[in-house]
Write a protein that holds these residues in place. Structure first.
Motif, PDB file in Angstrom:
ATOM      1  N   VAL A 304     -39.910  60.942  34.911  1.00 32.72           N
ATOM      2  CA  VAL A 304     -39.994  59.494  34.926  1.00 32.72           C
ATOM      3  C   VAL A 304     -41.436  59.066  34.718  1.00 32.72           C
ATOM      4  CG1 VAL A 304     -39.586  57.435  36.295  1.00 32.72           C
ATOM      5  CG2 VAL A 304     -38.032  59.374  36.460  1.00 32.72           C
ATOM      6  N   ASN A 367     -40.638  52.536  33.638  1.00 31.33           N
ATOM      7  CA  ASN A 367     -40.471  51.162  34.083  1.00 31.33           C
ATOM      8  C   ASN A 367     -41.606  50.266  33.603  1.00 31.33           C
ATOM      9  OD1 ASN A 367     -38.622  49.661  35.300  1.00 31.33           O
ATOM     10  ND2 ASN A 367     -38.925  50.480  37.360  1.00 31.33           N
ATOM     11  N   ARG A 434     -37.855  58.781  23.788  1.00 28.96           N
ATOM     12  CA  ARG A 434     -37.517  57.969  24.959  1.00 28.96           C
ATOM     13  C   ARG A 434     -38.606  56.927  25.187  1.00 28.96           C
ATOM     14  NH1 ARG A 434     -37.116  61.046  30.071  1.00 28.96           N
ATOM     15  NH2 ARG A 434     -36.267  59.138  30.917  1.00 28.96           N
ATOM     16  N   GLU A 442     -37.011  47.684  24.170  1.00 29.39           N
ATOM     17  CA  GLU A 442     -36.631  46.945  25.363  1.00 29.39           C
ATOM     18  C   GLU A 442     -37.534  45.734  25.496  1.00 29.39           C
ATOM     19  OE1 GLU A 442     -35.936  49.047  28.998  1.00 29.39           O
ATOM     20  OE2 GLU A 442     -35.205  50.791  27.906  1.00 29.39           O
TER      21      GLU A 442
ATOM     22  N   GLY C 128     -32.890  52.295  37.726  1.00 31.47           N
ATOM     23  CA  GLY C 128     -33.419  51.388  36.718  1.00 31.47           C
ATOM     24  C   GLY C 128     -34.718  51.888  36.144  1.00 31.47           C
ATOM     25  N   ALA C 129     -35.355  52.802  36.867  1.00 30.39           N
ATOM     26  CA  ALA C 129     -36.590  53.369  36.330  1.00 30.39           C
ATOM     27  C   ALA C 129     -36.273  54.247  35.141  1.00 30.39           C
ATOM     28  CB  ALA C 129     -37.309  54.164  37.409  1.00 30.39           C
ATOM     29  N   ARG C 130     -35.116  54.884  35.228  1.00 26.48           N
ATOM     30  CA  ARG C 130     -34.690  55.690  34.081  1.00 26.48           C
ATOM     31  C   ARG C 130     -33.956  54.802  33.083  1.00 26.48           C
ATOM     32  NH1 ARG C 130     -34.556  61.389  35.181  1.00 26.48           N
ATOM     33  NH2 ARG C 130     -35.004  61.557  37.372  1.00 26.48           N
ATOM     34  N   PRO C 131     -34.417  54.832  31.853  1.00 28.86           N
ATOM     35  CA  PRO C 131     -33.702  54.022  30.871  1.00 28.86           C
ATOM     36  C   PRO C 131     -32.404  54.699  30.470  1.00 28.86           C
ATOM     37  CG  PRO C 131     -35.534  55.144  29.852  1.00 28.86           C
ATOM     38  CD  PRO C 131     -35.568  55.496  31.297  1.00 28.86           C
TER      39      PRO C 131
END
Lengths: 494, 503, 131
Positions: A304, A367, A434, A442, C128-131
């Protein structure tokens, strides 16, 4: 006159500057000093490289004590090239570091940051330039100790930097100690520490058990330092929590110096004819390199935090370098050496991008990068280009490395390896993409106040990106140097 | 201006166009003017190159030596010349169409769209003029990457997923397989130059040749040969101009063009015929040809049907290459041109229908032909060309392919070609038929009318529908005329391509 | 192997025992200070290894007195001086880190720190941190 002393100046200039910058109370002064010093050492390394390309190797005797008794600095194509990489990246990071460090480290520590930085540079340059095995250990420790301190400076923003630095310290010390045990054992058998002399005296001792054990200790010790899978556990956290500028510097240089040291010991000291070298390569390095390429890339996909993602990617890339040497061929070693350079360029640039994101967004995770393609267009464009290079798209340096690596695999008739190499690079497509999707496809959060990174960070980033493209389009120079280096290591006529 | 300068210009022109489009992004009219001017200028350059090529020695230029012995170089040969003329010529028509479509549908991010489009055309020209496999590979990759933003253009989850499939398959196959094949060729022969008669003869054993060919053909994902065709239907989520020019012409043709180049200039037709390395490819192409047609039959989304039709039609080219005879190469090469003209017409029409009515499903389109006669007329001509009926250009390529199957005695292949033509009729003509004849007179039995629920009686509903804007209707009419013209001027195309079929 | 020979290798046995002890402590102890202690023992074993090999039977310190004498090899001693300095630096830095860790985490037990880190990571890794 001065040109005769370039090898020692390469090391001593940053070494002397390091305590000086500790005396500078103000970070700005220390920064200026470091920048000048790094630029000087970059200039020296280029001069050395030119000299070496023209005249062959340079041997410099410290204090004029004749080798093999005194310490000899020995510069040839291989280490001149690595010196150039290290000092070049060292210089490129500094303009970038000023803003980044000011934001991430407490003011009273900033001048000390530059001290540790210069010491780390000294250590890396020293372990590459020296022709003396024990001297290499000393420099290895200088660079390592300052690296632990640099990583720990990340505690200003995240306390996990401390535990990362501690783990790195423990693993690094074990690695270095293994290395020094190995050196002790060969010294026991040969009575010399000079690498060239060691190589000569080890002839005839091939089957000696002590030498065999020394070989194992040295390979394991350096393996820890270069984060060879599965000894890479210290690396992801150290890269993830160090201050951004430190991550850039480490990712682009530290493992490179370790890879160089491994090359030097395997091919110069033990030599291509050493009987278990082929065995080590086939049964140890090839599987470990493959495991690194696949396991680390796969782990990278699920990260992440972007810094940690790229850190795992680095572990995978080290796999490529090790795989290159495991072919024991000119093309394979060319791939390794050229990838040292190419990987420094791409990872340097990519980590710089992450640093810019950290500066603006506080952290670089999936995020915080949502919609950044519009908010920080130059920064993210740099990431895309660097990412393409990492994947190995043509006209970037990544492609050049991959080309040599696949060619080496096919040349040696191990075509399944060729397929595996390209398959693993497809994993890179996934994790790079990604990021691209998150940044471009987004929408940014409505309250996002992100703005473009400052020029002091953008310019160094784009210089590295430009280098990624330039040396991808015209790889003539780098591939000539790398292949000359490979021939030298293998003892093949030019 | 010398031939080599023109060659370089043919790449720089669209690139400069991309930059200028970016700068002119604020003012849509200026931006579109730049696109049109660039397209026209590029076409002029390509035509100048064509004249020079016909007149004398082939222009060539060395751009850069990337690694020792590995060069970025351009050189014109017949196949590439043809491809460049098609791509640059249709770009003009497509630009007109884009203006109508993008504005008509109020698409977002239009500047990005036009920039990526220009870069994609640049890389298609680069693919066409490549002097060696390495250069071709480079432009091939640029093409993949520059078209990704176009596919994911709408930025919806569906578009993103399709973009992933698109890029994943194209990059995956090219880096994963084609690159290995190229490096293998390099290691075996020490050269990657496109050489008449091939470079592999005597360098790669007959037993390994099929494997190498497999790496190439499966690596060239853009040729959309089954089983690596999935990206093409996925790409249909893009705005229609993209589907029209890129996914019926530039991108997919770059794929089959590369297959052709590999067959003719890397392997050499004789080497293929001698070793039988392409036999399996012939069967795979035949399978792909029929299977895709059958899938197309079952698709009710117009663009999806056209996409599968493309997959099927592209297999004709691969089949032509795999037959490994001069007539096969000729038929396959002609198919590149003929199918381009026909399929772009069909896509233009699909887009025009969407712009005018926002309909995408074929069952909803009953009776539209009466409201949109020009669009449907163009569609009919395009469809006939794809099927291969005279007097449309498409008939020639099918003709040469049939001769080739007869030459080599591949009667099964001949049968496959015939069955495929029937399938083409079955999935294309009903669309036109329903457009003109179904609908208003019949009771509203179709789901379409139910879907339109609140709408008044079908007749008044239809009356409200008019032709799409002029910019959307003119281009399909032009390309439809082109389909017919190609039938009568196929001779000049034949003469252009003829040198590559001679040993 | 005769007992005498084995005993003659006494130094090396000690080296191995110390080395393994040190490594074992590093691996098995969760207390960060104890890990440093282990690391120290581990390094010390190497010092002994070097010094043992410099020993020449019957040799004296290498001081030139004019008389022909047998000297011990001075080089390993010099090397080990350097290594000791490196070792002290490592220890100092390690302990400094432990002090900082104690301040930051209020613990020097590895598992507790790991638990705290994991908690922090889960915070980042929110849905939500992971898309």
């Amino acid at each position: 006159m001065i040109s005769a002393h370039l090898p020692i100046l390469q090391v001593i200039v940053p070494l002397i500057a390091a305590p000086l910058s500790a005396f500078c109370r103000r970070a700005g002064v220390a920064w200026y000093l470091s920048l000048v010093i790094c630029a000087v050492s970059f200039a020296i390394s280029i001069a050395l490289l030119i000299q070496v390309l023209e005249e062959g190797h340079i041997s410099y005797l410290l204090g004029s004590w004749a080798a093999p008794w005194g310490i000899e600095y020995r510069v040839d194509v291989v280490n001149a090239f690595v010196l150039m990489i290290i000092s070049g990246i060292g210089t490129a990071v500094l303009p970038y570091a000023r803003t980044s460090i000011a934001a991430e480290i407490e003011p009273h520590n900033q001048a000390l940051f530059y001290t540790a930085y210069l010491l780390c540079l000294t250590g890396l340059l020293g372990m590459v330039i020296t022709g003396d095995a024990f001297n290499a250990f000393v420099f290895l420790e200088i660079s390592s100790l300052s690296t632990y301190a640099l990583v720990a400076l990340g505690a200003g923003t995240d306390r996990r930097a401390l535990s990362a630095a501690y783990t790195y310290l423990v693993m690094g010390t074990i690695g270095a100690t293994f290395f020094v045990i190995g050196i002790g054992l060969v010294y026991m058998m040969t009575g010399t520490l000079n690498m060239a002399d060691l190589a000569a005296r080890l002839q005839g001792l091939e089957h000696n058990r002590t030498v065999l054990v020394a070989f194992a200790f040295i390979v394991t010790g350096i393996g820890l330092k270069l984060a060879l899978f599965p000894m890479h556990l210290w690396l992801p956290n150290a890269y993830a929590f160090a201050p951004s500028a430190v991550t850039v510097f480490l990712a682009a240089t530290a493992t490179k110096a370790a890879v160089y040291l491994l090359l030097r010991f395997l091919f110069t000291v033990f030599g291509i004819d050493y009987h278990i070298l082929g065995l080590t390569m086939t049964w140890l390095f090839t599987p470990l390199a493959l495991a690194a390429m696949f396991a680390a890339s796969t782990v990278a996909i699920f990260q992440v935090e972007l810094k940690r993602m790229l850190a795992y990617s680095s572990v995978a890339q080290i796999g490529y370098m090790v795989l290159g040497m495991s072919f024991l061929s000119v093309t394979g070693l060319t791939a390794t050496i050229i990838h040292l350079f190419n990987h420094a360029l791409m990872k340097g640039a990519l980590f710089m991008v992450l640093g810019a994101i950290v500066l603006r967004q506080g952290a670089a995770t999936f995020n915080t990068i949502r919609g950044l393609g519009r908010k920080m267009p130059w920064t993210m464009a740099a990431f895309v280009t660097g990412g393409l290079s990492l994947i190995g798209v043509p006209l970037t340096v990544g492609f050049v490395s991959k080309w040599y690596l696949v060619a080496a695999a096919l040349e040696s008739g191990r075509w399944p390896l060729a397929v595996l190499i390209v398959l693993s690079s497809l994993l890179a497509v996934i994790y790079v993409w990604r990021v691209v999707e998150a940044a471009y496809l987004e929408e940014p959060p409505a309250d996002s106040k992100a703005t473009e990174a400052p020029l002091s960070m953008l310019v160094p980033t784009w210089i590295l990106i430009a280098a990624n493209i330039y040396f991808g389009v015209d790889a003539g120079l780098t591939s000539r140097i790398a292949s000359a280096g490979a021939r030298l290591l293998l003892g093949v006529a030019q | 201006m010398s031939g080599s300068t023109l060659l370089v210009l043919s790449l720089l022109m669209p690139l400069a166009g991309a930059v200028l489009i970016g700068l002119a992004g604020r003012s849509p009219n200026l931006r579109e003017a730049v696109t049109m001017t660039t397209a026209a200028a590029l076409f002029a350059i390509v035509i100048a190159l064509l004249m020079r090529f016909n007149a004398g020695p082939a222009p060539e230029v060395m751009l850069q030596e990337v690694m020792p012995g590995l060069k970025l170089a351009l050189k014109i040969e017949p196949l590439g010349m043809m491809f460049a003329v098609i791509a640059s010529g249709l770009w003009i028509v497509n630009s007109i169409y884009s203006i109508g479509y993008m504005r008509g549908n109020k698409e977002k991010n239009q500047t990005r769209f036009y920039i990526c489009f220009a870069i994609a055309i640049m890389s298609a020209i680069g693919v066409a003029f490549s002097a060696n496999m390495f250069t071709l590979f480079v432009f091939y990759e640029v093409l993949s990457i520059s078209t990704y933003p176009l596919v994911a253009h709408k930025q919806t989850p569906e578009a993103k997923a399709s973009g992933r499939t698109y890029l994943g398959l194209l990059l995956g196959t090219s880096i994963g397989l084609m690159m290995v094949a190229i490096i293998w060729t390099w290691v075996a022969t020490g050269t990657l130059d496109f050489t008449k008669g091939g470079i592999l003869e005597g360098k790669v054993s007959g037993a390994l040749a099929p494997l190498l060919l497999a790496l190439y053909v499966c690596g060239i994902g853009k040729a959309a040969l089954m089983p690596v065709h999935r990206w093409l239907p996925a790409a249909m989520v893009a705005p229609t101009p993209v589907s029209a020019l890129l996914h019926a012409v530039a991108v997919v043709k770059a794929g089959v063009f590369t297959v052709m180049k590999v067959a003719v200039y890397i392997f050499g037709v004789d080497f293929l015929a001698k070793t039988g390395a392409a036999t399996w490819l012939m069967w795979l192409a035949a399978f792909s040809l029929l299977a895709a047609s059958i899938v197309a039959l079952g698709k009710s989304n117009l663009k999806a049907r056209l996409a599968y039709s493309t997959v099927s039609q592209l297999s004709y080219v691969t089949l032509g290459a795999a037959l490994a005879t001069s007539m096969g190469v000729m038929g396959g090469s002609m198919q590149i041109a003929m199918h381009a003209m026909g399929k772009i017409t069909l896509f233009f029409c699909a887009g025009a229908i969407y712009t005018a009515t926002h309909k995408t499903e074929i069952p909803d389109m009953d009776g539209l032909g009466r409201a949109m006669p020009f669009t449907y007329g163009a569609f009919l001509i395009g469809a006939l060309s794809i099927i291969g009926l005279p007097p449309m250009g498409g008939s020639w390529s099918k003709w040469y392919l049939l001769i080739a199957t007869a030459d080599t005695g591949q009667l099964v292949m001949m049968l496959v070609l015939m069955v495929s033509s029937l399938l083409n009729v079955a999935y294309l003509l009903p669309i036109v038929g329903r457009g003109f004849f179904a609908g208003s007179d019949a009771p509203p039995a179709h789901g379409a009318v139910h879907a339109a629920g609140a709408a008044p009686a079908p007749d008044t509903r239809l009356r409200a529908i008019k032709e799409a804007p002029l910019f959307c209707v003119l281009p399909p009419c032009l390309t439809a005329a082109g389909c017919i013209a190609l039938f009568f001027y196929a001779d000049s195309l034949y003469r252009l391509l003829e040198p590559i079929t001679r040993p | 192997m005769e007992f005498k020979d084995a005993f003659g290798l006494f130094n090396y046995w000690i080296v191995i025992v110390l080395m393994m002890t040190g490594l074992y402590i590093v691996v098995s102890r969760g207390n960060l200070v104890k890990k440093i202690v282990g690391l120290n023992i581990f390094q010390t074993s190497v010092f002994l290894l070097y010094i043992s090999m410099g020993k020449v039977t019957g040799g004296t310190a290498p001081i030139l007195t004019g008389k022909p004498e047998v000297f011990s090899n001075p080089l390993p001693h010099v090397l080990i001086l350097t290594a000791i300095v490196v070792g002290i630096a490592t220890t100092a830095l390690g302990l400094a880190l432990v002090v900082r860790i104690k301040n930051a985490y209020n613990s020097i037990e590895e598992d507790e720190i790991q638990k705290l880190d994991l908690a922090a990571e889960n915070e980042v890794d929110e849905p939500g941190a992971r898309p």
